[in-house]
Each structure stands twice: as structure tokens, then as C-alpha cells.
Enzyme design. Sequence first.
Site, mmCIF file in Angstrom:
data_model
loop_
_atom_site.group_PDB
_atom_site.id
_atom_site.type_symbol
_atom_site.label_atom_id
_atom_site.label_comp_id
_atom_site.label_asym_id
_atom_site.label_seq_id
_atom_site.Cartn_x
_atom_site.Cartn_y
_atom_site.Cartn_z
ATOM 1 N N GLU A 195 0.968 -1.298 0.067
ATOM 2 C CA GLU A 195 -0.141 -0.078 0.070
ATOM 3 C C GLU A 195 0.953 1.247 0.099
ATOM 4 O O GLU A 195 0.808 1.951 1.018
ATOM 5 C CB GLU A 195 -0.986 -0.072 1.359
ATOM 6 C CG GLU A 195 -1.901 -1.131 1.297
ATOM 7 C CD GLU A 195 -3.151 -1.299 2.176
ATOM 8 O OE1 GLU A 195 -2.972 -0.646 3.058
ATOM 9 O OE2 GLU A 195 -4.027 -2.130 2.090
ATOM 10 N N GLU A 314 -5.226 -8.106 -0.524
ATOM 11 C CA GLU A 314 -6.038 -8.021 0.463
ATOM 12 C C GLU A 314 -7.341 -7.490 0.042
ATOM 13 O O GLU A 314 -7.812 -6.871 -0.699
ATOM 14 C CB GLU A 314 -5.394 -7.050 1.179
ATOM 15 C CG GLU A 314 -4.382 -7.040 2.043
ATOM 16 C CD GLU A 314 -3.734 -5.939 3.011
ATOM 17 O OE1 GLU A 314 -4.692 -4.960 3.551
ATOM 18 O OE2 GLU A 314 -2.562 -5.571 3.527
#
Length: 527
Positions: A195, A314
Site C-alpha cells: 500500500e 487484500e
Amino acid sequence: MRLRFPVLASALLFAASFLPAQQPVNLTIDANATTTPFPHFWEQTFGSGRAILALRDSYRRDLRTVKEATNFQSVRFHGILMDEVGLYDPDRQTKNPGLAAVAANDASVYNFSYVDQIYDGLLDNGVRPFVELSFMPRKLAADPNALHAFWYHPNVSPPADYAKWDAMISAFAQHLISRYGIEEVSTWKFEVWNEPNLDFWGGNPKQATYFELYDHTARAIKSVSPRLQIGGPSTAQAAWVTPFLAHVHENNVPIDFVSTHVYANDLAKDVFGAEGSNPAETIPRDQMVYRSVRKVHDQIAASAFPHLPLIFSEYNASYANEPNITDSIYLGSWLANTIRQCDGLVSNMAYWSFSDVFEEQGVVRTPFYGGYGLLAADNIPKPSLNAFRALHKLGDRRIAVDSDSALATTTASHSLTLALWNYAPPDGTGATYTKPASPAGPSKTFHLEIKNASNSEVTIWRVDEDHGNVLKAFDAMGRPPADLTRTQIEQLQAAGAMAPPEHTHLVNGKLDLTIPAHGLAVLTFNR
């Protein structure tokens, strides 16, 4: 809402008993109908707490439980490069009490001892690593003080010296091949960072500096073997995919798969704002993951790499600790509906996470705080584990069904399995648990007509308020806040187990089945 007055609670419960039933769902399913491939993309990979936790017995116990339930193939976690794993340690010194620090007898730059123990533990249990290359070793960080707010404070700095970063990544990959063999390691996925569009990456500007990190890492991995698989950008909120693919194409950087993330409570403005959607739009929790997957699928199709595999490394129904979401029966119908929508658009979706052996927000204090795992602390099964266990029974071929509450599957031997559910919004949101005072909605009745079933026997597996729902037992205990006794733990483990199946049979090829709000039922038609 929370109920403060017993009279009001009783009145609402009485009223709930008179909730109007939904319109019945009439389904006709032919076991010999034409099918399409239905790979179990939702249970191939799971996320978990950071790398070092994989050395714990509790972690490995949960791993084995989820492996038995889903036969998942790989696990992804943060932090394999962090100092606590000990991989990168140049100029190492040792210090005994009362003595000055001295150069270590073994002053090698790399130490793979814990890496090997972590990966050996996975492989010994039939699970491969999905290798997220993160976070920065302190001695390699451009800013040793660039620490993330997670309880274990990973360093999110870019490297101070890309030559040393490249050498470390190459040495890491070469060690894995030497230990496990290229035939094994070539099946693994290597993903660059986590991320980087959020505060997990300290480069400035974020996108350009992440692209630099990706370029170096991908080339270092491929320098060891072109058979190793590398991908990214591993972004939150399904971001950056179009510019990322344009960048790697223009600069001839290796890419084997696209990875990104989304959670069902992400905001439309964060996921779709740059794509021209209405930033003020509210996307329901049962639609966000699908719409994000569709967005990225279409971006890949329009890129210079239209056939790259898409991995959502995710996803979950919430990125926050919401006990009414991730601890509850809500997950069953949400998961089944998400699978229905995303089929055919994505090759792999990694549920975050398989276990609440997890410390991002600190040491777990109570088993039901809205943790992401399928198992709470002390190996206590949540309804989400039972939902995965039930949906694992689906076949690998899909039969088209005109319903937003059903999946029909079969196998090569035409063994039929159905998933039916009754989705409703959650009973509550946020960090504070709201005990349901009434059903989340009316029950739903399915009128099934099954054609070409080999016999009339039907087995039904349920996950709902009264089946495989540990929260019901935890509420009955008074929700003890912490320090459960061994007896309480055993009681909760038993209460959270998958409920025994029901057995019934078709009558003239027909069956009626009623499912409460948030309920999931999986039906197997024995041959």
C-alpha cells in the site's frame, strides 16, 4: 442501536417476529446444464499478521485449522525484511554485559535463519509464501526514524542506497532458490511493498518513488531467475493500476501480475474519484469489492498487458475493527455474494486475514474486538471460518442461475452443490459492538426444483444465528472483556464449531428452504 430499556427491547423482539417475509425465490436448476469454470479464487491465499508471528505455535495451529477447512495454498504477510526477522545486519556486533561491543565472529551482511524457520513452518503445513517484500531494514533506510504507527512500528522509508537494496533482494531470492529449489520458488508470487499510496511508504512524491522501488526490485528478482514471478503495485483502494502499467510498459520493467487491495467500507471518492465517478456516491458494503474488482479488471484489459493475472492481495468486509462485521454471521452472506459477483474477473483474492494472531493495533485483549481473522485468539472459530468451510464444498464448474442470492455448481461427475443466502446490512458498524435486538431483516424462502439429480438425498450446512455462531455463546457469557478461563475458551471453541449438517430429501425433485437474515446455507446433492 443499543437498547437501554428492557420494555423497549421486548417490544422490538415481539415486533420482529412479525417481520414480513420476503418474496419467495423460485429456482430451477438442471444438474446437467452447461457450465463454466469456477476456480475457488477466494480461498487460494490468505493474509496474516506480520512475518515473525509465523514462528508462534498459536499461529501455526490456526494455519492448520484454516488449511483443513479451505485447502488454501499460500499466505501473505508484511515484514519479512524487518529487523526483527534479522535478515539484513551489516557490521554486526555482539555485546556481553559489562563488556564493550565487538565485531561478531560472523559479520556477514545477511542472516536467513528466521526467514528459513518462517518459510519452513509454512511449507511443512502445505502452505507456500506469497512474498510481500517489506518493510525497510533500519540500517538500509534513508530515514531510520520513518516509523509507521502500527504497534510494531515498521520502517517505511525508501532505501538510502539502491545498490545495497538490489544486492539484498538478489541475495534473498538466490537463498530461497538454493534452499527450496527453483521448481518450488518459481510457483511463489513476489510482491513489491504494501500500500505505497498510504502511509506505508515514505517516499516523496509517493507514486514516482514507489515506481523507482518497483523497478529496482523487479529487475533484481529477475536477475536471479527469469522464472520468478514479480508484481505490484500492491496499492490500497484499487489505486494506481493504470499509471503503473503504463510505467512498466514504457520502461520495459518486468511484470507478471497486478496486485491491489480494497475493503468493503472504502469510500467511493477514494476508490473511484479519479475515474470520474461521483465522489459523493455511497457504495453499499455488498457492492464495493465487486465494483473495485471490475474497475481494475477493465483497466488491465485496456492496458498494454491485457492478459496479466489480477490478484486482490487484500480484501475484507471492513478495514477497521468492527465486531458486528468481521466477528459475526454477517460475513457468510457477504462473502457468498462477493464471490458470486467477482467470479470471472479476478484470479486470486486474499482474505485479510486467516487468524487473529495479529498485532497491528497491539496485543489482543479480548477475542471479539472486530479482528480480521477467521479464528479469534485461542483458536476460537468465528462464523467467517464456518462460511469459508461451507463454501469450500462448492464445485469447480458453475451453472448460471438468475438470482443474486444463489450459486449453483457441479463437478466433472455432475455432483451438484448450491449456496443460498439472505444478505442484509450489518446489525451495527464501528468499533463498539451492538448486540442484535431483532433479526436484521425478514427470512427468505427458496422454492427449489432440481432436475437430473441422481437421487433425492440432500445435505444442508448452515451458518446463521443458531448455527456455527460463537458470538451467541459469547453474548450469553456476558461478553467477558479479557482473561478468559480455560473452561470458557473450551466452551467458545465448541460453540464456534461448524454445526452438524441437516439431512433431507427432494420430493418430486422439489425442496423448500428458509434462510434467516445474514444466513448462509450450502446444499450438497448426493449422487
